[in-house]
Motif scaffolding. Structure first.
Motif, PDB file in Angstrom:
ATOM      1  N   THR A   9      -2.040  13.175   6.241  1.00 12.02           N
ATOM      2  CA  THR A   9      -2.458  14.096   5.459  1.00 12.02           C
ATOM      3  C   THR A   9      -1.306  14.424   4.446  1.00 12.02           C
ATOM      4  OG1 THR A   9      -2.030  15.742   7.175  1.00 12.02           O
ATOM      5  CG2 THR A   9      -4.335  14.801   6.939  1.00 12.02           C
TER       6      THR A   9
ATOM      7  N   THR B 159       0.877  -1.304   0.020  1.00 14.28           N
ATOM      8  CA  THR B 159       0.045   0.032   0.033  1.00 14.28           C
ATOM      9  C   THR B 159       0.871   1.208  -0.210  1.00 14.28           C
ATOM     10  OG1 THR B 159       0.048   0.056   2.363  1.00 14.28           O
ATOM     11  CG2 THR B 159      -1.857  -1.041   1.420  1.00 14.28           C
TER      12      THR B 159
ATOM     13  N   VAL C 176       0.989   3.313  -3.252  1.00 16.14           N
ATOM     14  CA  VAL C 176      -0.630   4.042  -3.616  1.00 16.14           C
ATOM     15  C   VAL C 176      -0.665   5.201  -2.509  1.00 16.14           C
ATOM     16  CG1 VAL C 176      -2.892   3.598  -3.396  1.00 16.14           C
ATOM     17  CG2 VAL C 176      -1.441   1.672  -4.239  1.00 16.14           C
ATOM     18  N   ALA C 177      -0.108   4.889  -1.445  1.00 11.26           N
ATOM     19  CA  ALA C 177      -0.302   6.221  -0.252  1.00 11.26           C
ATOM     20  C   ALA C 177       0.752   7.300  -0.800  1.00 11.26           C
ATOM     21  CB  ALA C 177       0.073   5.587   1.124  1.00 11.26           C
TER      22      ALA C 177
ATOM     23  N   ARG D  32       1.595   8.134  -3.888  1.00 11.87           N
ATOM     24  CA  ARG D  32       0.989   8.648  -5.005  1.00 11.87           C
ATOM     25  C   ARG D  32      -0.212   9.729  -4.533  1.00 11.87           C
ATOM     26  NH1 ARG D  32      -2.310   4.815  -8.523  1.00 11.87           N
ATOM     27  NH2 ARG D  32      -3.747   5.097  -6.567  1.00 11.87           N
ATOM     28  N   ASP D  33      -1.246   9.264  -3.697  1.00 12.94           N
ATOM     29  CA  ASP D  33      -2.308   9.898  -3.085  1.00 12.94           C
ATOM     30  C   ASP D  33      -1.824  11.123  -2.196  1.00 12.94           C
ATOM     31  OD1 ASP D  33      -3.941   8.064  -4.415  1.00 12.94           O
ATOM     32  OD2 ASP D  33      -4.432   7.115  -2.663  1.00 12.94           O
ATOM     33  N   LEU D  34      -0.521  10.988  -1.670  1.00 13.97           N
ATOM     34  CA  LEU D  34      -0.253  12.225  -0.795  1.00 13.97           C
ATOM     35  C   LEU D  34       0.749  13.040  -1.642  1.00 13.97           C
ATOM     36  CD1 LEU D  34       0.328  10.431   2.314  1.00 13.97           C
ATOM     37  CD2 LEU D  34      -1.454  11.823   2.051  1.00 13.97           C
ATOM     38  N   HIS D  35       0.786  12.879  -2.991  1.00 19.23           N
ATOM     39  CA  HIS D  35       1.777  13.768  -3.752  1.00 19.23           C
ATOM     40  C   HIS D  35       3.042  13.767  -3.568  1.00 19.23           C
ATOM     41  CE1 HIS D  35      -1.948  15.100  -5.531  1.00 19.23           C
ATOM     42  NE2 HIS D  35      -2.561  15.588  -4.251  1.00 19.23           N
TER      43      HIS D  35
ATOM     44  N   SER E 260      -9.397   1.651   0.293  1.00 19.05           N
ATOM     45  CA  SER E 260      -8.557   2.635   0.485  1.00 19.05           C
ATOM     46  C   SER E 260      -7.211   1.952   1.161  1.00 19.05           C
ATOM     47  CB  SER E 260      -9.216   3.821   0.954  1.00 19.05           C
ATOM     48  OG  SER E 260      -8.051   4.970   1.667  1.00 19.05           O
ATOM     49  N   TRP E 261      -5.972   2.728   0.809  1.00 13.35           N
ATOM     50  CA  TRP E 261      -4.844   2.325   1.732  1.00 13.35           C
ATOM     51  C   TRP E 261      -5.171   2.523   3.169  1.00 13.35           C
ATOM     52  CZ3 TRP E 261      -2.355   6.119   4.028  1.00 13.35           C
ATOM     53  CH2 TRP E 261      -2.519   7.620   3.665  1.00 13.35           C
ATOM     54  N   ARG E 262      -5.946   3.958   3.523  1.00  8.14           N
ATOM     55  CA  ARG E 262      -5.892   3.984   4.980  1.00  8.14           C
ATOM     56  C   ARG E 262      -6.889   2.990   5.761  1.00  8.14           C
ATOM     57  NH1 ARG E 262      -4.959   9.538   5.503  1.00  8.14           N
ATOM     58  NH2 ARG E 262      -5.031  10.755   3.478  1.00  8.14           N
TER      59      ARG E 262
ATOM     60  N   TYR F 149       9.429   8.642  -2.146  1.00  7.43           N
ATOM     61  CA  TYR F 149       8.943   7.061  -1.858  1.00  7.43           C
ATOM     62  C   TYR F 149      10.138   6.468  -1.410  1.00  7.43           C
ATOM     63  CZ  TYR F 149       7.793   2.363  -2.239  1.00  7.43           C
ATOM     64  OH  TYR F 149       7.537   0.811  -2.010  1.00  7.43           O
TER      65      TYR F 149
END
Length: 450
Positions: free
Chosen positions: A93, A30, A33-34, A36-39, A159-161, A44
């Motif tokens: 966030t 995950t 993916v996380a 990427r979602d957190l820009h 979701s990864w969350r 990474y």
């Protein structure tokens, strides 16, 4: 056979290892993916590497605490902290909060791993230690098989969350139960002697090494001046402070504990670098489906647990340094398989099988090195020995992976489909495997086999 005296304690340790392994392995799919979602895709490498860097600090903290007050307290603190870190990551966030969560998770994992090794040394007789360590390794089988695919499905469907929140919910009740059990049986989990047999590394030193390792991980995310300065600062911290966390003579493989610590770093660096590059080779140059790569991970997990069981039950009378040599030779054969798998005429299965073969070698080698380190540690200093092994393992991963990555990047553009870079990286891994095989005798224990 286990006596009733050790059954409850062993069960509690096994539960801790199972939960730690499940949480550590399940979140790995995950993380991209996380990021990427957190820009924060460019950061990474930091998110992925800060776990290893932080486990340096956690290992020293847990080992020092175990030597001062017994292994129960740092073990309980580690399992509670593991739950907290999952919540920190789940509510991220920014990419920096996710990195902080992974850093704290590394601290918790380091404390747990070192505390369990110290507890086994403090409370188990020598005849039961190999079986106890074998059982701890076996507790990673189910997490290795079920954790990554389940987390991947949850991240894809929800979701990864949800992965982090779900793991926190699943972990909190068993963790509290483990803490209660350890509190109730504190007399059987061992209490370290009150005397001090030598200087203990300051947590400030461990923190400096962790920061240095994190900076080194961050440095590989780019090639500008900022990343170059991070690399220089990270290497400087590692060079200055790392010797203070390891037994004197580790760099020259002095006989006894220093040699065992060095061998742990060499073998772990070779194995985990192989485990990182083989899937990359299969996914990019050999176009192997992800399912096949996942089966290679599954096979490696089973092979590691099976060979660990063999060394604890069928080979427990063999001299431990002989098993270290055998494991290193098997790993060298795995590296040769991986290098052969880079040739276009060879089937992709050749490279995939290297992960399984390497796991066989590590399943025999790693517990044997742990037992040798505990045999060489003075009374009341098993926590220090365990933390030294953990530190060496993490530094070995960072160092060998870094050198292999630099060599891989330097070779890009040569050969067919960049296969020359993979071949060069795999060829480098022969060096730590060969050194481990040659230097194993320097970690031997004189007298009857442990």
């Amino acid at each position: 056979m286990w006596s009733r005296k050790y059954l409850a304690v062993t069960a509690s340790f096994a539960a801790v290892m199972f939960l730690t392994g499940f949480a550590a392995l399940a979140v790995v799919p995950t993380l991209p993916v996380a990021a990427r979602d957190l820009h924060g895709v460019s950061l990474y490498p930091l998110v992925a590497g800060c776990f290893v860097a932080a486990s340096l600090l956690g290992g020293v903290l847990g080992g020092d605490w175990a030597d001062r007050a017994g292994a129960r307290r740092p073990l309980a603190a580690g399992v509670v902290l593991a739950v907290v870190t999952l919540l920190v990551s789940a509510t991220s966030t920014t990419i920096w909060q996710l990195a902080a969560g992974r850093f704290l998770d590394g601290v918790a994992a380091g404390m747990v791993a070192v505390s369990i090794n110290a507890a086994i040394a403090q409370s188990y007789p020598e005849r039961l230690r190999p079986r106890a360590l074998s059982m701890m390794a076996s507790c990673w089988i189910v997490p290795s098989l079920a954790g990554p695919p389940l987390a991947g499905l949850v991240a894809a469907w929800w979701s990864w969350r949800v992965v982090f929140f779900g793991l926190a919910v699943l972990t909190v009740i068993p963790s509290l139960a483990v803490v209660a059990l350890l509190r109730g049986r504190s007399g059987q989990t061992g209490t370290a002697p009150s005397g001090d047999s030598g200087p203990r590394p300051a947590l400030l030193v461990a923190g400096a090494v962790s920061v240095g390792a994190a900076l080194a991980q961050y440095a590989v995310s780019g090639w500008d001046v900022r990343h170059l300065l991070s690399a220089v600062a990270g290497l400087a911290l590692l060079v200055v402070f790392t010797p203070r966390l390891l037994p004197r003579g580790t760099g020259r493989a002095a006989r006894g504990l220093p040699a065992a610590v060095l061998l742990r770093g060499l073998s772990s660096g070779a194995y985990f670098t192989l485990e990182a590059f083989v899937p990359l080779l299969l996914a990019t140059s050999r176009r192997v489906p992800p399912v096949a790569t996942g089966l290679a991970f599954t096979g490696a997990a089973v092979a590691w647990a099976a060979s660990s069981w063999v060394q604890g039950h069928l080979l427990d009378r063999r001299p431990r340094h002989h098993l270290v040599t055998a494991g290193a030779v098997v790993m060298a054969a795995a590296v040769a398989l991986a290098a052969a798998g880079t040739h276009p005429a060879m089937p992709a299965l050749t490279a995939a099988s290297a992960m399984v073969v390497a796991a066989v070698g590590m399943g025999v080698l790693a517990p044997s090195l742990t037992l040798l380190s505990l045999s060489h540690s003075p009374p009341g200093r098993q926590g220090y020995a365990s933390s030294s092994m953990q530190t060496s393992q993490n530094l070995g991963q960072i160092a060998v992976m870094g050198i292999a990555s630099a060599l891989f990047n330097a070779c890009l553009g040569f050969g067919s489909a960049d296969l020359a870079g993979y071949a060069a990286a795999f060829g480098l891994l022969i060096v730590p495997c060969a050194l481990a095989a040659v230097l194993a005798s320097r970690a031997r224990v004189d007298g009857p086999a442990v």
